[in-house]
Design an enzyme around this catalytic site. Structure first.
Site, PDB file in Angstrom:
ATOM      1  CD  GLU A  35      -2.604   1.935   0.451  1.00 14.93           C
ATOM      2  OE1 GLU A  35      -3.250   0.767   0.053  1.00 14.93           O
ATOM      3  OE2 GLU A  35      -2.369   2.917   0.099  1.00 14.93           O
ATOM      4  CE1 TYR A 185     -20.704   8.026  -4.595  1.00 21.21           C
ATOM      5  CE2 TYR A 185     -20.741   7.977  -6.767  1.00 21.21           C
ATOM      6  CZ  TYR A 185     -20.199   7.650  -5.622  1.00 21.21           C
ATOM      7  OH  TYR A 185     -19.168   6.917  -5.623  1.00 21.21           O
ATOM      8  CG  MET A 316     -15.136   3.823 -10.515  1.00 23.41           C
ATOM      9  SD  MET A 316     -14.359   5.250 -10.975  1.00 23.41           S
ATOM     10  CE  MET A 316     -12.909   5.072 -11.953  1.00 23.41           C
ATOM     11  CG  HIS A 441     -47.180  -3.689  11.140  1.00 24.18           C
ATOM     12  ND1 HIS A 441     -47.366  -2.927  10.053  1.00 24.18           N
ATOM     13  CD2 HIS A 441     -47.814  -3.214  12.231  1.00 24.18           C
ATOM     14  CE1 HIS A 441     -48.241  -1.687  10.627  1.00 24.18           C
ATOM     15  NE2 HIS A 441     -48.475  -2.064  11.601  1.00 24.18           N
TER      16      HIS A 441
END
Lengths: 462, 462
Positions: A35, A185, A316, A441
């Site tokens: 990473e 978004y 993505m 419910h």
């Protein structure tokens, strides 16, 4: 230079990468993960998770303010004051905690984690450049899971007052006036959150509407809420310039040119795959535009080199990357696996949320005759008790046999309903099957059953 | 006198849904209801008002406990109890008016008054006798009484009175650790009452999965609930503003006294069939005072049916609704069906509790080999971003076939998460089917998938 050998090397520690590595290791594969920055990738550090934390805080802040005046629920609070430093500290705590979780997951799974920048030397060899020196890793299988980064808007490079989503989530104060360029978004999620936290937000979108992948009706509740929050939505508008000295954006629309004075500009015009600087050029992998072309086993054009997540063509989304990751881990471990999902859900954490899976009404219609039914949350008891009845659930089914092709919903808590939608589509259920399932419910999920009843026979409450 | 194809007695969720379905199927339908408003216990004095209070008080809890963490600063919130009750009444009114609207829309006559059945084919309301080819009894249930405990609905209340207490009691004693007692207990706990629960058995929420019972009780204890288990309440005595509750511990027969400002009696509910004249009709009853019905919900008297709380089975609105639809279909000459194996249950405490299908105990008793898949919300990003990472998902699957046999969730939004498992169980899904379904990130429902994965080769984030 250190030289290491491993059976599997995963490049990238986001949701795709770390899931792939930990699963492979637990299946007995000798695995390393490299990473560049922080474990958890975009999603965990500067994406899904901190944004959802910010949205959560902003929602409660807005609710508290609403209750402070003539609150309906019988709780009076003095209008709360935002201590954004505390909010950020909490967000950082959440991401740090999850990051620690990923590190310990990798450790427990037996994955060796390296830090540094990876570069392919050939299809089996990767050089990892780190402050502490370079390492060369030879691996039988390599997975590219390097993710994506915010795309730049030409002529408006990020830096200073021009923010990408990463910088927006790291802001030290809530800006007084914020322009958000791009009403997808990410722009809507962050724009709404900052508006709730007190910013005066202007949303600028070149297209004619927000969230272009969705139909008008599905986005109507969001547009209504944006307007209630006082967000200024400028559609059909392009940004033509920025003067940093005066904090002025130049805009142009059908009416002509105008200017907008703001403190910060957030650019959310999409994301681009991280495929540069990896040495991919030398591998000559077959590409699909900017993306790495993969087959249904996530294998690239070179044997033993896999690609998953945002660097591959497709939505993505972290959960798509994780699903691909599991497939690759299984394949590398010698199990048969292939991509055969028929449905990938998508959620916009807007206000209200939008959740979709499968085919949209126009997509479904293109395949043949369909029947569509909606059920409004206005007729849902749970929504009434939550004082939040905006929105609906819509099921799109094949006309001939009511096989469910797509489900779209907007309204309270629909992000948690979408799992059931996906289940229905993956299982090839008919509307009658959902209609015949007893839903508890009072829950919001009853709206799903009612929409299905609408197709099967008739709804009880509509 | 008027004549109908169907008269439904009772307008609760079972009755009104049954009436609507009958009308939709082309039958001339009336519904008898003596209450001022339609909707029965559930809408007027049950599920809906209690959820409205739970929602309001949950917001209070959020404000008190989590706002500072989120950086939302301000004075402590204050409660206006009358206003909170007002919100609840508004929610109830919206719901009951909704049913009234549906009756008009479907041309269902509301016969106001209390019904009796002088003979098959006739329903008497007041002095009038109406003819009906079919009669469906959906008269519901009422709070069970306890010897020595006299309910005045002011100091010693059932769930009905607990919704309208004049003021928030300083000390509340709840008799019975079932769903109703713990939900309403939670409302008052959050409003500041000291709450002591006295339970005859040694476990809370009898019938639920044992592990969930233990964790649930521990969670409530942490919130400040006091529990006195294995205690038989002997009597309550009202003395001015004070109520004395005398109970005997089963283990040593010792007698103790608790003092309280109010006592909630929540020891269960019993079928309400008073005044219907069932005995004279010769209608067969079960040993537990329920109306006995056959497969088509018909009693031993032809043309008289019964559904909901007044027959066998869990006393849940959605079970009654499903029976109402099925009975309507049987009356209309179609084939009604209820899958009694998949009836979910939800407790709206914080965290919520939801369950469907078998428990570990019931599977052990049946001698069925099963496996357990579990996932803790601590490993779920969305839960962390909501400060609600308490609880877990547990899926029980057949050891051989992997078929899902039951699911138990304690955690945030459990009531909405369970519907996915209901749909899955309805189509006979294996845990693997849920595990192979792409779940949206970041959502709480990912925890459901992880639990399903844990039934197979292991969860990812654990």
């Amino acid at each position: 230079m250190t030289e290491l050998r491993t059976s599997l090397l995963v490049i990238g520690g986001g949701p795709g990468g770390y899931v792939c590595a930990s699963r492979a290791a637990r299946l007995g594969v000798d695995t390393m993960l490299v990473e560049l920055d922080r474990l958890g990738g975009t999603c965990l550090n500067v994406g899904c998770i901190p944004s959802k934390a910010l949205i959560h805080a902003a929602d409660l802040f807005a609710t508290a303010q609403a209750q402070a005046g003539d609150g309906v629920c019988g709780i009076s609070v003095s209008a709360p004051v935002l201590d954004f430093n505390a909010t950020r500290a909490w967000m950082d705590g959440v991401t740090a905690n999850l990051r620690g979780g990923v590190a310990s997951l990798l450790k427990r799974s037996g994955v060796k984690t390296l830090q540094g920048r990876a570069r392919f030397l050939d299809g089996k060899t990767v050089e990892i450049a780190a402050d502490t020196g370079d390492t060369v890793v030879r691996a039988d299988n390599i997975v590219i899971a390097t993710g994506s980064r915010p795309a730049d808007l030409p002529g408006l490079p990020t830096g200073g007052n021009i923010l990408d989503s990463t910088a927006a989530l790291a802001l030290e104060d809530v800006p007084e006036r914020l322009a958000v360029i791009g009403a997808g978004y990410i722009g809507l999620e962050l724009g709404t959150a900052f508006a709730k936290l007190g910013a005066r937000v202007t949303l600028i979108e070149a297209a004619d509407g927000i969230l272009p992948q969705y139909d008008d009706k599905l986005t109507r509740p969001v547009r209504r809420r944006l307007s209630d929050l006082g967000l200024d939505l400028k559609t059909g508008t392009r940004v033509t310039g920025w003067d940093d000295a005066t904090g002025t954006l130049s805009l142009t629309d059908a009416e002509g040119d105008s200017t907008l004075a703001v403190d910060k500009v957030l650019v959310t015009v999409g994301r681009a795959p991280n495929t540069f600087g990896l040495g991919l050029e030398e591998l000559q992998l077959r590409m699909d535009g900017p993306f790495i072309q993969v087959d249904d086993r996530c294998q690239s054009s070179m044997r033993g080199v896999f690609a998953i997540g945002d660097v591959t063509p497709g939505p993505m989304l972290a959960h798509r990357a994780m699903a691909q990751a599991e497939i690759v881990a299984d394949i590398v471990a010698g199990h048969a696996a292939a991509w055969d999902k028929t449905a990938i859900p998508a959620v916009c954490f807007t206000d209200p949320e939008i959740a979709t899976v499968g085919l949209s009404p126009p997509e479904a219609e293109a395949q043949g005759a369909v029947e569509t039914r909606e059920f409004s949350f206005r007729a849902n008891g749970r929504a009434l008790t939550l004082d939040d009845t905006e929105g609906f659930v819509r099921i799109v089914a094949r006309a001939s046999d009511h096989v469910v092709l797509g489900i779209q919903a907007t309204g309270p808590g629909v992000s948690e309903l979408v799992a059931g939608f996906t289940q229905a589509i993956e299982a090839g259920l008919r509307a009658e099957d959902i209609a015949a399932t007893i839903h508890p419910h009072p829950t919001l999920s009853e709206a799903v059953q009612e929409a299905a009843l609408g197709l099967a026979s008739m709804p009880n409450h509509g | 006198m008027s004549s109908y194809d169907v008269i439904v007695i009772g307008s609760g969720p079972g009755g009104y849904v049954c009436a609507i379905r009958c009308a939709q199927l082309g039958l001339k339908t009336a519904c008898v209801e003596g209450r001022e408003t339609l909707g029965g216990t559930c809408l007027n004095i049950g599920c809906i008002p209690s959820k409205a209070l739970l929602h309001s008080t949950h917001m209070l809890h959020e404000a008190e406990h989590n706002f500072a963490t989120l950086g939302l600063m301000g004075d402590a919130p204050k409660v206006d109890w009358d206003k909170m009750k007002g919100f609840k009444d508004d929610v109830v009114a919206q719901n009951t008016k909704g049913v009234e609207f549906l009756f008009k829309k479907n041309k269902i006559d509301w016969i106001k008054g209390w019904a009796s059945i002088p003979e098959a084919g006739k329903v008497k309301v007041g002095d009038e006798i109406h003819e009906a080819k079919n009669i469906i009894i959906a008269s519901g249930s009422e709070a069970a009484s306890l010897p020595g405990v006299e309910v005045d609905e002011k100091k010693v209340v059932t769930s009905t009175g607990a919704l309208t207490l004049d003021k928030v009691p300083g000390k509340l004693v709840v008799i019975g650790a079932g769903v109703i007692g713990l939900e309403l207990g939670s409302v008052y706990k959050r409003l500041g009452s000291e709450v002591t629960v006295v339970e005859y058995l040694d476990v809370v929420t009898p019938g639920m999965d044992g592990e969930i019972q233990r964790v649930f009780q521990r969670t409530l204890k942490k919130q400040g609930f006091e529990f006195i288990m294995g205690a038989a309440v002997q009597k309550t005595e009202v003395d001015g503003d004070n109520v004395k509750v005398t109970y005997k511990l089963k283990k040593d027969d010792s007698e103790h006294v608790l003092e309280a400002d109010a006592v909630l009696v929540a020891t269960g509910r019993k079928p309400y069939v008073d005044g219907l004249g069932l005995e004279a009709l010769g209608i067969e009853m079960t040993k537990r005072g329920q109306i006995a019905v056959g497969k088509d919900w018909q009693t031993n008297v032809k043309g008289i049916y019964a559904i909901g709380d007044c027959i066998e089975g869990p006393m849940l609105a959605h079970k009654a609704e499903d029976e109402g639809m099925a009975a309507a279909e049987c009356v209309a000459g179609k084939h009604g069906h209820v899958n009694y194996g998949v009836i979910p249950g939800v407790i709206y405490t914080a965290p919520e509790v939801a369950n469907v299908g078998e428990t570990e105990e019931s599977l052990k008793a049946a001698g069925r080999a099963y496996k357990v898949g579990k996932f803790n919300f601590m490993g779920n990003g969305r839960a962390k971003a909501m400060i609600a990472a308490e609880g877990f998902v547990k899926i029980l699957a057949d050891k051989e076939t992997d078929r899902i046999l039951g699911a138990h969730i304690i955690g945030p939004n459990a009531g909405e998460l369970i519907h996915e498992i209901c749909v899955a169980m309805e189509f006979g899904a294996a845990a693997e089917d849920v595990a192979l379904t792409c779940h949206a990130h970041p959502t709480l429902s990912e925890a459901v998938r992880e639990a399903a994965l844990d039934c197979g080769d292991g969860a990812i984030h654990a």
